[in-house]
Motif scaffolding. Structure first.
Motif, PDB file in Angstrom:
ATOM      1  N   TRP A  28       0.836  -1.196   0.000  1.00  0.00           N
ATOM      2  CA  TRP A  28       0.000   0.000   0.000  1.00  0.00           C
ATOM      3  C   TRP A  28       0.873   1.249   0.000  1.00  0.00           C
ATOM      4  N   GLU A  29       0.445   2.257  -0.770  1.00  0.00           N
ATOM      5  CA  GLU A  29       1.141   3.542  -0.857  1.00  0.00           C
ATOM      6  C   GLU A  29       0.279   4.620  -0.193  1.00  0.00           C
ATOM      7  N   LEU A  30       0.906   5.449   0.624  1.00  0.00           N
ATOM      8  CA  LEU A  30       0.195   6.536   1.285  1.00  0.00           C
ATOM      9  C   LEU A  30      -0.131   7.625   0.277  1.00  0.00           C
ATOM     10  N   VAL A  31      -1.403   8.009   0.220  1.00  0.00           N
ATOM     11  CA  VAL A  31      -1.849   9.071  -0.683  1.00  0.00           C
ATOM     12  C   VAL A  31      -2.035  10.377   0.078  1.00  0.00           C
ATOM     13  N   ALA A  32      -2.687  10.303   1.246  1.00  0.00           N
ATOM     14  CA  ALA A  32      -2.964  11.515   2.022  1.00  0.00           C
ATOM     15  C   ALA A  32      -3.268  11.144   3.459  1.00  0.00           C
ATOM     16  N   VAL A  33      -3.082  12.121   4.343  1.00  0.00           N
ATOM     17  CA  VAL A  33      -3.490  12.003   5.740  1.00  0.00           C
ATOM     18  C   VAL A  33      -4.337  13.231   6.043  1.00  0.00           C
ATOM     19  N   ILE A  34      -5.549  13.005   6.560  1.00  0.00           N
ATOM     20  CA  ILE A  34      -6.436  14.115   6.888  1.00  0.00           C
ATOM     21  C   ILE A  34      -7.035  13.900   8.271  1.00  0.00           C
ATOM     22  N   PRO A  35      -7.512  14.955   8.901  1.00  0.00           N
ATOM     23  CA  PRO A  35      -8.197  14.788  10.189  1.00  0.00           C
ATOM     24  C   PRO A  35      -9.506  14.026  10.000  1.00  0.00           C
ATOM     25  N   ALA A  36      -9.793  13.143  10.915  1.00  0.00           N
ATOM     26  CA  ALA A  36     -11.049  12.395  10.881  1.00  0.00           C
ATOM     27  C   ALA A  36     -12.166  13.288  11.406  1.00  0.00           C
ATOM     28  N   PRO A  37     -13.389  13.029  10.970  1.00  0.00           N
ATOM     29  CA  PRO A  37     -14.515  13.772  11.541  1.00  0.00           C
ATOM     30  C   PRO A  37     -14.599  13.523  13.045  1.00  0.00           C
ATOM     31  N   THR A  38     -14.979  14.548  13.799  1.00  0.00           N
ATOM     32  CA  THR A  38     -15.109  14.400  15.243  1.00  0.00           C
ATOM     33  C   THR A  38     -16.527  14.743  15.678  1.00  0.00           C
ATOM     34  N   ASP A  40     -17.150  16.297  18.577  1.00  0.00           N
ATOM     35  CA  ASP A  40     -17.091  17.634  19.162  1.00  0.00           C
ATOM     36  C   ASP A  40     -15.894  18.389  18.583  1.00  0.00           C
ATOM     37  N   ALA A  41     -15.781  19.625  18.904  1.00  0.00           N
ATOM     38  CA  ALA A  41     -14.713  20.459  18.335  1.00  0.00           C
ATOM     39  C   ALA A  41     -13.444  20.461  19.168  1.00  0.00           C
ATOM     40  N   ASP A  42     -13.362  19.616  20.173  1.00  0.00           N
ATOM     41  CA  ASP A  42     -12.195  19.572  21.053  1.00  0.00           C
ATOM     42  C   ASP A  42     -10.998  18.992  20.298  1.00  0.00           C
ATOM     43  N   PRO A  43      -9.939  19.766  20.054  1.00  0.00           N
ATOM     44  CA  PRO A  43      -8.783  19.270  19.289  1.00  0.00           C
ATOM     45  C   PRO A  43      -8.067  18.103  19.965  1.00  0.00           C
ATOM     46  N   ARG A  44      -8.258  17.921  21.264  1.00  0.00           N
ATOM     47  CA  ARG A  44      -7.628  16.793  21.959  1.00  0.00           C
ATOM     48  C   ARG A  44      -8.237  15.468  21.519  1.00  0.00           C
ATOM     49  N   ASN A  45      -9.433  15.508  20.932  1.00  0.00           N
ATOM     50  CA  ASN A  45     -10.098  14.286  20.468  1.00  0.00           C
ATOM     51  C   ASN A  45      -9.846  14.024  18.990  1.00  0.00           C
ATOM     52  N   GLN A  46      -9.017  14.851  18.370  1.00  0.00           N
ATOM     53  CA  GLN A  46      -8.784  14.729  16.940  1.00  0.00           C
ATOM     54  C   GLN A  46      -7.956  13.492  16.608  1.00  0.00           C
ATOM     55  N   GLN A  47      -8.421  12.735  15.636  1.00  0.00           N
ATOM     56  CA  GLN A  47      -7.666  11.601  15.120  1.00  0.00           C
ATOM     57  C   GLN A  47      -7.359  11.856  13.653  1.00  0.00           C
ATOM     58  N   LEU A  48      -6.406  11.091  13.127  1.00  0.00           N
ATOM     59  CA  LEU A  48      -6.038  11.215  11.723  1.00  0.00           C
ATOM     60  C   LEU A  48      -6.431   9.949  10.981  1.00  0.00           C
ATOM     61  N   VAL A  49      -6.709  10.122   9.685  1.00  0.00           N
ATOM     62  CA  VAL A  49      -7.026   8.995   8.818  1.00  0.00           C
ATOM     63  C   VAL A  49      -6.076   9.032   7.634  1.00  0.00           C
TER      64      VAL A  49
END
Length: 57
Positions: A28-38, A40-49
């Motif tokens: 597999w080749e990495l195409v992009a990394v973006i923030p996952a939908p959350t 709430d708006a708390d950045p501490r709960n932010q995950q990446l996809v």
């Protein structure tokens, strides 16, 4: 014509390299990394996809 298959992969901040290395070993080749939908708006709960692709067999 090249045909591709795609995958979305949740990334854990403490194991990002290991996760990407494992997917890379499977072709597999990495195409992009973006923030996952959350919820709430708390950045501490932010995950990446990660969005991955590889040539379809």
């Amino acid at each position: 014509m090249t045909k591709w298959e795609y995958a979305t992969v949740p990334l854990l901040s403490h194991a990002t390299k290991q996760i990407l290395d494992n997917w890379g070993e499977d072709g597999w080749e990495l195409v992009a990394v973006i923030p996952a939908p959350t919820v709430d708006a708390d950045p501490r709960n932010q995950q990446l996809v990660a969005y991955m692709k590889r040539v379809k067999a």
